[in-house]
Design an enzyme around this catalytic site. Structure first.
Site, PDB file in Angstrom:
ATOM      1  N   GLY A  47       8.009   7.464  -2.185  1.00 27.90           N
ATOM      2  CA  GLY A  47       8.799   7.236  -0.991  1.00 27.90           C
ATOM      3  C   GLY A  47       9.183   5.793  -0.746  1.00 27.90           C
ATOM      4  CB  ILE A  48       9.155   3.827   2.410  1.00 28.59           C
ATOM      5  CG1 ILE A  48      10.075   4.760   3.190  1.00 28.59           C
ATOM      6  CG2 ILE A  48       9.386   2.382   2.827  1.00 28.59           C
ATOM      7  CD1 ILE A  48       9.798   4.796   4.688  1.00 28.59           C
ATOM      8  CE1 TYR A  80       3.664  10.009   9.968  1.00 26.90           C
ATOM      9  CE2 TYR A  80       5.425  10.111  11.588  1.00 26.90           C
ATOM     10  CZ  TYR A  80       4.899   9.585  10.427  1.00 26.90           C
ATOM     11  OH  TYR A  80       5.591   8.630   9.733  1.00 26.90           O
ATOM     12  CB  THR A  87      -0.921   0.016   1.224  1.00 28.94           C
ATOM     13  OG1 THR A  87      -0.131   0.174   2.411  1.00 28.94           O
ATOM     14  CG2 THR A  87      -1.726  -1.261   1.318  1.00 28.94           C
ATOM     15  N   GLY A  88       0.353   2.335  -0.522  1.00 25.95           N
ATOM     16  CA  GLY A  88       1.170   3.546  -0.643  1.00 25.95           C
ATOM     17  C   GLY A  88       2.379   3.307  -1.518  1.00 25.95           C
TER      18      GLY A  88
END
Length: 468
Positions: free
Chosen positions: A22-23, A161, A17-18
């Site tokens: 980025g990562i 966060y 997911t995502g």
């Protein structure tokens, strides 16, 4: 608990997911490079299509599904699509996340709930969907949740966060224990990255009024991606990526009364990006960004290796090194106790090269050699003197013999010369007319004859004048 059998990466199907920045993007690319079938989930359809085409161009098997991780039904539908295309999945990676930079009091409750919908409820939804599928698989599988080091050490300006990552950590640990209780063949790993060179700060909602960045030390995204994929094939409970973050978390855990005032004073200034002007960019809190696929944002200094993560990945090697160091320490301690107050002198004597050689014996040996050499030279001198005396005596004997022989020859040939001279005189008198010339010639001839007779002799003084 039934033990899960985690396959090598080149035999796995992995859900991320995502996955478009980025990562997540770094993990998708490295998983495809390792030979895994990759199923990508994100909110941007355009980015998902472009990334899938990129991976397929390299020969990898890849597919995608548009879904918001906050929507459980959408994630369930993406999982069903993965099952149809790849026959199921072996690892589910919950990586999607958003961020807010700003004080908690300045953040609306709506924004806070939205952040939790993605960061916390996205992990919950993905983990429940994955666990339901992996329970049915014979070999089970792995769930990898991407948290943060801020779950151990919260920071101001990122309070919301940090709270969401605390919730992720608590949920992950509780889920792991429940799966153990029901003996499900599923491993659950928690990855806690420190500051990473990813676009997360760029996609974050900023309430600070200035540009923000991750404080140093910053680690490359592929360092975290490699750790995630390692957990996909190795059962690791929890792992921190980045020694700098671990140091801060340990400091906060041991001395919270000292750490909190320091963090309150210096953390906001460390997260301020003074090299960039602040612009109210469109953030990704409520929808996907439009900046395309970005894996890194290129900080001035980025670490390409995490020693802490490598130590955690290879506990056997770490244990061996620690055992060797412990053995050296114990040996040093025992040596110190046995040697007493003279241990330093003894150690110095052992490592001093002069102590490795018996200097007394060496001096005696060299002294004996010198004495023998002097005696040999003395004897050689005496022999040379004797030889010189013998040569001198022989030379004198030869000289005396030569002189004696010369006298005899002169005496003998002298008489002959006298007779020749007498005859020549008589002849000259008889031949007065030739006068003195004939007489001179006769005398010269007599001398030459005498010399010629003398030259014929081997011991002639005229023939060997060099002997004298």
């Amino acid at each position: 608990m039934t033990k899960a059998t985690l396959k090598p990466l080149n035999q796995q199907s992995i859900v991320i997911t995502g996955a478009t920045s980025g990562i997540g993007l770094a993990t998708a690319r490295r998983a495809a490079r390792a030979g895994a079938c990759v199923f990508l989930i994100a909110r941007s359809e355009a980015d998902l299509k472009a990334l899938t085409e990129e991976l397929q161009a390299t020969g990898a098997r890849a597919a995608w599904a548009v879904a918001d991780v906050a929507d459980h039904d959408a994630l369930a539908g993406a999982a069903e699509k993965c099952v149809r295309l790849f026959g199921g999945f072996d690892t589910w990676i919950n990586n999607a996340g958003v961020s807010i930079y700003g004080a908690i009091s300045a953040t609306t409750l709506e924004d806070q709930r939205r952040l939790f919908e993605t960061n916390y409820w996205g992990v919950v939804n993905g983990s429940l969907v994955a666990a339901e599928h992996l329970r049915k698989r014979y070999n089970g599988g792995a769930i990898v949740n991407v948290g943060s080091i801020l779950s151990d050490a919260p920071l101001p300006i990122q309070g919301v966060y940090s709270a969401s990552k605390h919730a992720v950590k608590g949920f992950t640990n509780a889920l792991r224990m429940e799966l153990m209780r029901e003996q499900a063949p599923i491993t659950v790993s928690l990855i806690k990255p420190a500051a990473v060179d990813s676009p997360s700060s760029k996609h974050a909602r900023k309430l600070t009024g200035y540009a923000t960045q991750n404080p140093q030390p910053v680690y490359a995204t592929h360092v975290v991606a490699d750790t995630i994929l390692y957990c996909a094939s190795h059962p690791i409970r929890e792992i921190t990526v980045g020694g700098g973050g671990r140091l801060i978390a340990s400091f906060y855990s041991v001395l919270p009364g000292l750490a909190e005032p320091l963090f309150a004073r210096f953390a906001p200034s460390l997260m301020r990006d003074r090299r960039s002007a602040w612009e109210p960019d469109e953030d990704g809190l409520y929808g996907p960004g439009d900046d395309g696929r970005a894996e890194e944002v290129h900080y001035p200094m980025v670490r390409q290796f995490s020693a802490l993560a490598e130590v955690r990945k290879h506990p056997g090697i770490t244990s061996g090194v620690l055992a060797v160091l412990a053995g050296i320490g114990i040996a040093a301690l025992l040596l110190k106790q046995r040697s007493g107050p003279t241990r330093n002198e003894r150690l110095r004597g052992r490592i001093d090269p002069r102590g490795w050689i018996d200097t007394g014996a060496l001096n005696d040996r060299f002294g004996g050699l010198a004495h023998a050499l002097r005696r040999g030279l003395s004897e050689a001198g005496e022999r040379a003197a004797d030889l010189g005396g013998d040569a001198r005596r022989r030379s004198e004997q030869v000289l005396r013999g030569a002189r004696h022989s010369s006298r005899k020859a002169l005496k003998k040939h002298g008489k002959t010369a006298q007779r020749y001279a007498h005859d020549a005189g008589a002849f000259a008198r008889d031949h007065a007319k030739e006068g003195g010339a004939l007489l001179a010639l006769a005398t010269i001839a007599a001398a030459i004859g005498a010399a010629a007779l003398d030259v014929r002799r081997p011991d002639s003084r005229i023939r060997k004048p060099g002997q004298f």
